[in-house]
Design an enzyme around this catalytic site. Structure first.
Site, PDB file in Angstrom:
ATOM      1  N   GLU A 101      -1.350  -1.851   2.811  1.00 12.90           N
ATOM      2  CA  GLU A 101      -0.729  -0.984   3.790  1.00 12.90           C
ATOM      3  C   GLU A 101      -0.025  -1.861   4.693  1.00 12.90           C
ATOM      4  O   GLU A 101       0.979  -1.429   5.262  1.00 12.90           O
ATOM      5  CB  GLU A 101      -1.721  -0.157   4.469  1.00 12.90           C
ATOM      6  N   ASP A 102      -0.644  -2.863   5.239  1.00 11.35           N
ATOM      7  CA  ASP A 102       0.141  -3.836   6.471  1.00 11.35           C
ATOM      8  C   ASP A 102       0.789  -4.873   5.985  1.00 11.35           C
ATOM      9  O   ASP A 102       1.239  -5.840   6.897  1.00 11.35           O
ATOM     10  CB  ASP A 102      -1.203  -4.288   7.346  1.00 11.35           C
TER      11      ASP A 102
END
Length: 735
Positions: A101-102
């Protein structure tokens, strides 16, 4: 409902006068590895260390809102899961749960380096960031839906997410006030109930306390002060009860422990809100837990405490014989303690206590491997299966999330099938909810039921202990009216899913009729449209196929007139005149049969019936609404041809149609029965009756009837005029 009855918020130790602080140490990887040595082999600990190095490199330079390096968060999440004694794959996924996600790390790379199982776990926890959503609510719902569906494949997904949310709540102070409230609300509405549904009580309690502190800080402060004011005065009472219980156990030579606890603040607040009571009116803020070795000892202790203090009638619950939906087992009884203060006592075994606190996590913590029907693992599997069914039937992610929210707040009743199986349902559940709880096909084909061998309406609410028998019929289908009284998510989503399928079929058939009626002005039908022009139109309109176009037309989302012009390549004034002659205009009117289903609605303002002159207007999402031509509510739509549709009744309309009449009668005893009897003689069903007394002599009777058309209505009115007490009859229109 892990540690207590849903009516009785779970308690917390008396020593904690405030919510768990969650003051989180900045765990080092060396601390984690030392902890893991207590239950994992060296080679698996090495894999966890390698995952930490991978995650630290991926998150290099990233910081949390608090300013600390980002890797502290995955480490803290992993420590929470390690305390649950989760397996090494789950711990590796926790260390890497934010890399997809990051960071720039792809799922494929994780699968290559750490295995497919780890990659699936990380992907299941990751939010949907690649798709643009119209609103934050849609984005949140889609991400939660993705996570919940991943959970149905591997329950460890939700355990990682719960640990992630728990650490985020412990460190929420660094977020803005708006973010705190948004995250806290989501925690209270979704994550704490999920922890409760899975039986992980300690996680649920801490999530609720942190969420309460940030979402309603002043309310929490007021309740905390009230608790502190009473705690000092009641500590002596708690000590007295503990001593008395221990003395009784000792006298009977029963090995066990006794713990006095105060219910946590959010539980107190929730009970105040549910029962609409002030704090001073709550009588069971304090609870005591007695833990013994065997099940039969639990019932012995129950008799001892009932002999020690007077039980409160109707407040005993046996969750050992009938476990709760998350596998929780215990005996609950309310007693009148010293000084007349009401107390609650829970009695359970050591094994029951471990399940009560850890729920499904006990599967890893204690390696129980229990697959009996009442075990948390088996019950969680049943719930996950229900989630899959809701996903299949829900229209979109927002609707799915709403169904999940309903399913996460069960206040249970327990009823029996004719074969003696126990079905747990949300409090307020009806016979239809029971039918769907057994199986979707049973609910869909349900036509009648017996409660304790007596016939009962399908809308009947159920009470614990009843035996319910469902009667089905092969051709039966769900009734839209069921949505007015069902309370369980499974019933609601199945009924809506079936109705959507029916509505889609009806919309497609009706859309085809509408489009062909408009194309007839160009002397063709849909089969005669140029395929290339049709494909171009579908592409321009972002529609998959002709069926989707017909759905849109049938539901009133697209106007058949405009679609027809585009399909034949005619625009504006090039279209043939629709008013060449009366005969031509008549030939292009759409016939209303009365059997079009959910895509044709009859206006409640004027209640048109066969024989009336009618017109129709488009209603996006619903189809068309038919009015009488003289209805004043048509308003400006009379002049907007693109919003109106020329319709007429078919030669042989089918079904019954609602209409209203007002009958003015002399005020005499029995006149209502006479008038109603005359209406019934003419083969009409009375849907509703209203009476209005004008003066002492005259009464107005308003009847809503079902008729086949104007001729049928005329026969009814002629029959009523023969009654001497009837002075006037009029047909009612609300416009």
């Amino acid at each position: 409902m892990a540690a207590l009855d849903s009516e009785s918020p779970a308690p917390e130790p008396l020593a904690n006068s405030v919510a768990p602080s969650g003051a989180d140490s900045r765990y080092l990887i060396s601390d984690l590895c030392v902890f893991l040595e207590s239950y994992l082999p060296p080679e698996q600990i090495s894999e966890c260390y390698r995952a930490y190095l991978f995650g630290a490199e991926a998150h290099e330079g990233q910081k949390r809102k608090s300013g600390e390096p980002y890797i502290y968060h995955p480490l803290a999440v992993t420590r929470i899961l390690a305390e649950m004694r989760m397996d090494h794959q789950c711990l590796i996924a926790a260390l890497l749960h934010d890399v997809i996600e990051d960071t720039q790390i792809a799922k494929e790379q994780l699968a290559a380096d750490f295995g497919e199982a780890v990659a699936e776990l990380v992907d299941g926890v990751s939010k949907l960031t690649q798709i643009d959503f119209k609103t934050r609510a849609e984005a949140q719902a889609a991400s939660l839906q993705k996570m919940l569906l991943a959970m149905t494949r591997d329950i460890r997904v939700i355990l990682i997410k719960l640990a992630d949310r728990l650490h985020n709540m412990r460190t929420l102070d660094s977020m803005s006030a708006e973010a705190c409230r948004r995250i806290s609300r989501e925690t209270l509405e979704i994550f704490a109930p999920i922890a409760n549904r899975l039986g992980i009580n300690w996680v649920r309690v801490e999530l609720e306390e942190h969420g309460f502190a940030h979402y309603w800080p002043w309310r929490r402060h007021v309740i905390q002060r009230a608790v502190q004011r009473t705690s000092g005065a009641r500590l002596e009472m708690v000590s007295t009860v503990e001593t008395a219980l221990k003395r009784v156990l000792h006298q009977e030579d029963i090995q066990g422990s006794v713990e006095g606890r105060r219910k946590h603040l959010y539980g107190i607040y929730r009970k105040m809100k549910e029962k609409s009571r002030g704090f001073s009116e709550l009588v069971d803020v304090f609870a005591f837990r007695v833990t013994v070795d065997r099940v039969d000892t639990c019932y012995r202790v129950l008799g001892l405490v009932h002999n020690l203090y007077k039980p409160v009638p109707g407040r005993f619950k046996d969750y050992i014989a009938i476990p709760k939906a998350n596998g929780y087992q215990s005996l609950h009884t309310a007693l009148v303690g010293p000084q007349g203060i009401q107390i609650e006592i829970q009695i359970r075994t050591e094994d029951m206590h471990r399940v009560a606190e850890s729920g499904i996590a006990a599967h890893w913590m204690y390696k129980t491997g229990s697959q009996v029907p009442s075990s948390p693992t088996a019950l969680a599997a049943d719930w996950l299966q229900n989630l899959l069914e809701m996903q299949r039937e829900a229209g979109n992610s927002v609707e799915f999330l709403e169904h999940v929210k309903v399913d996460l707040f069960p206040r249970e009743v327990y009823v029996f099938t004719p074969k003696g199986c126990i079905i747990s349902l949300k409090r307020g559940a009806t016979i239809v909810d029971f039918a769907y709880a057994i199986h979707s096909d049973i609910g869909n084909s349900c036509v009648a039921a017996r409660i304790d061998r007596r016939m009962a309406p399908l809308s009947t609410g159920l009470r614990s202990g009843q035996t319910v028998e469902i009667i089905t019929a092969p051709g039966a289908r769900p009734n839209p009216g069921w949505l007015n009284f069902v309370v369980t998510a499974k019933a609601r989503v199945n009924i809506r899913g079936h109705l959507k399928k029916v509505k889609s079929r009806e919309a497609r058939a009706f859309g085809k009729r509408l489009l062909n009626a408009e194309l007839s002005a160009f002397s063709i039908n849909i089969d005669g449209v140029d395929p290339i022009r049709l494909a171009t139109y579908l592409e321009d309109a972002h529609l998959r196929d002709l069926g989707e176009l017909l759905d849109d037309i049938g539901l009133g989302n697209r106007l058949a007139t405009l679609v027809a012009r585009r399909l034949v390549g005619v625009e504006g004034d090039d279209a043939p005149s629709r008013a060449v002659s009366d005969g031509d205009a008549h030939s292009h009117r759409l016939s209303i049969r009365g059997t079009e289903g959910m895509v044709v609605h009859f206006a409640r303002c004027c209640l048109p019936i066969p024989g009336d002159d009618i017109t129709a207007v488009f209603s996006p999402g619903r189809g068309i609404v038919v009015h009488r031509t003289e209805c004043r509510n048509l308003g400006s739509l009379e002049t907007k041809g693109d919003k109106r549709l020329n319709v007429e009744w078919s030669e042989k309309p089918e079904g019954e149609f609602s209409t209203e009449i007002r009958v003015e009668v002399s005020n005499r005893r029995g006149v209502l029965a006479v008038v109603a009897g005359a209406i019934a003689e003419q083969g009409s069903n009375i849907e509703n009756v209203q009476t209005t007394e004008k003066d002492g002599m005259i009464t107005d009777l308003g009847f809503q009837l079902q008729v086949s058309g104007r001729a049928h209505l005329a026969r009814i009115m002629r029959r009523l005029r023969l009654i001497q007490l009837v002075t006037r009859i009029t047909r009612v229109t609300r416009s």
